[in-house]
Design an enzyme around this catalytic site. Sequence first.
Site, short mmCIF file in Angstrom:
data_model
loop_
_atom_site.label_atom_id
_atom_site.label_comp_id
_atom_site.label_asym_id
_atom_site.label_seq_id
_atom_site.Cartn_x
_atom_site.Cartn_y
_atom_site.Cartn_z
N ARG A 85 0.84 -1.21 0.00
CA ARG A 85 0.00 0.00 0.00
C ARG A 85 0.87 1.26 0.00
O ARG A 85 0.53 2.25 -0.65
CB ARG A 85 -0.96 -0.02 1.19
N LYS A 187 -2.74 6.49 1.32
CA LYS A 187 -2.68 6.89 2.72
C LYS A 187 -1.77 8.12 2.80
O LYS A 187 -0.60 8.03 3.20
CB LYS A 187 -2.16 5.72 3.56
N GLU A 223 -16.51 5.69 4.42
CA GLU A 223 -15.72 5.14 5.53
C GLU A 223 -15.67 6.16 6.65
O GLU A 223 -16.15 7.28 6.53
CB GLU A 223 -14.31 4.76 5.07
N1 PLP Z 1 -9.49 4.04 6.41
C1 PLP Z 1 -8.70 5.03 6.83
C2 PLP Z 1 -9.01 6.40 6.39
C3 PLP Z 1 -7.59 4.76 7.65
O1 PLP Z 1 -6.79 5.73 8.07
C4 PLP Z 1 -7.34 3.43 8.04
C5 PLP Z 1 -6.18 3.10 8.87
O2 PLP Z 1 -5.18 2.66 8.41
C6 PLP Z 1 -8.20 2.43 7.58
C7 PLP Z 1 -9.27 2.76 6.78
C8 PLP Z 1 -7.97 1.00 7.95
O3 PLP Z 1 -6.95 0.44 7.19
P1 PLP Z 1 -6.10 -0.76 7.78
O4 PLP Z 1 -7.06 -1.82 8.11
O5 PLP Z 1 -5.21 -1.15 6.65
O6 PLP Z 1 -5.37 -0.24 8.93
C1 COI Z 2 -4.26 3.06 11.34
O1 COI Z 2 -5.23 2.40 11.68
O2 COI Z 2 -3.13 2.56 11.30
C2 COI Z 2 -4.38 4.46 10.99
O3 COI Z 2 -3.53 4.94 10.31
C3 COI Z 2 -5.55 5.19 11.49
C4 COI Z 2 -5.28 6.50 12.16
C5 COI Z 2 -4.49 6.41 13.40
C6 COI Z 2 -4.84 7.55 11.22
#
Ligand code: PLP
Ligand code: COI
Length: 342
Positions: A85, A187, A223
């Site tokens: 990612r 991200k 989301e």
């Molecule tokens: N959506 C957003 C905007 C986020 O910041 C995060 C955190 O990482 C997620 C979703 C969840 O992603 P992940 O499950 O890869 O941590």
């Molecule tokens: C995560 O879940 O790792 C995130 O980046 C979410 C948040 C702390 C920005």
Amino acid sequence: MAKADASKLDWNNLGFEYMDLPYRYTAHWKDGDWQDGGLTDNSTLPLNEAAVVLHYGQGAFEGMKAYRTPDNKIQLFRPDRNAARLRNSAERLLMPVFPEDKFVEAVKQVVKANADFVPPYGTGATLYLRPLLIGSGSTIGVHAAPEYTFTIFAMPVGSYFKGGMTPVNFTTSQYDRAAHKGTGQSKVGGNYAASLLPGEKAHKDGFADCVYLDPVEHKKIEEVGSANFFGITKDNVFVTPKSPSILPSITKYSLLWLAEHRLGLGVEEGDVFIDQLDRFKEAGACGTAAVISPIGGLEHNGNLHVFYSETEVGPVTKKLYDELTGIQFGTVEAPEGWVQVV
Ligand code: PLP
Ligand code: COI
């Protein structure tokens, strides 16, 4: 800021706060290549006033965790997915890619060097890792930076949303965090800057955070500002939004797989219309930091829609949580390749 001291931490009552740990990894890119990276105890980044990340937001990050198992090993959950990612985010912002195998190796170095800060098994706490890639070189025209810095730092954390597996209420936002064909899938810092005001407004109104709707028509759930959304329909289908402007959550795709292969649910990635919440008997927010946070109620246009309960966790959400966290902490068998011992 003083360096954190592991012997003084109360592992059972950690929040989600920055701590300055002994070691982090840093590497620099210049003249077309990554220079040798390594561990350092210096938690400050030297930046020129014209560093591109400061003005034009050329920066991307990741979020991942290291977990202590009952037999005192430390393991990572799908770190290759974070590496991939970050590659996508880097490509979207015209930054050099940090090689994916080196990414995982560097994460392991940081975890090993700060092993005293990986919380004991049974506390529910984890070591959160924050890989960060920024355009650290200087230019004042709107161009990609001539130099880059990659760093990975870490800190022990507890729950992101208050109470962890306790239901929380969310509200929909009038704002968008990312445009339809913008940077929502990446991200990148700008998405989070855009979410600060709506997030603050939601907090002031008494909600844990806001849920964004699709930026085109504001009819479909996208989301949460820090997590993806899922719902369990009355006929046991795990449903999660599909959209070009949301972050592809590693937790969400893991839950989708577990829902189908371990819980025997139907699964669907598709439209989740805000005026059709009645189809769901349970809902939740999921992500690395959030893990699973059950959504008690979702407010929209002044009406609070309660899913399962504002105080109790629904049975399907609970099963998903147990399966996911069991794999992460090493008490439930992981699908092939999902965990890596440090
Ligand atoms: N959506 C957003 C905007 C986020 O910041 C995060 C955190 O990482 C997620 C979703 C969840 O992603 P992940 O499950 O890869 O941590
Ligand atoms: C995560 O879940 O790792 C995130 O980046 C979410 C948040 C702390 C920005």
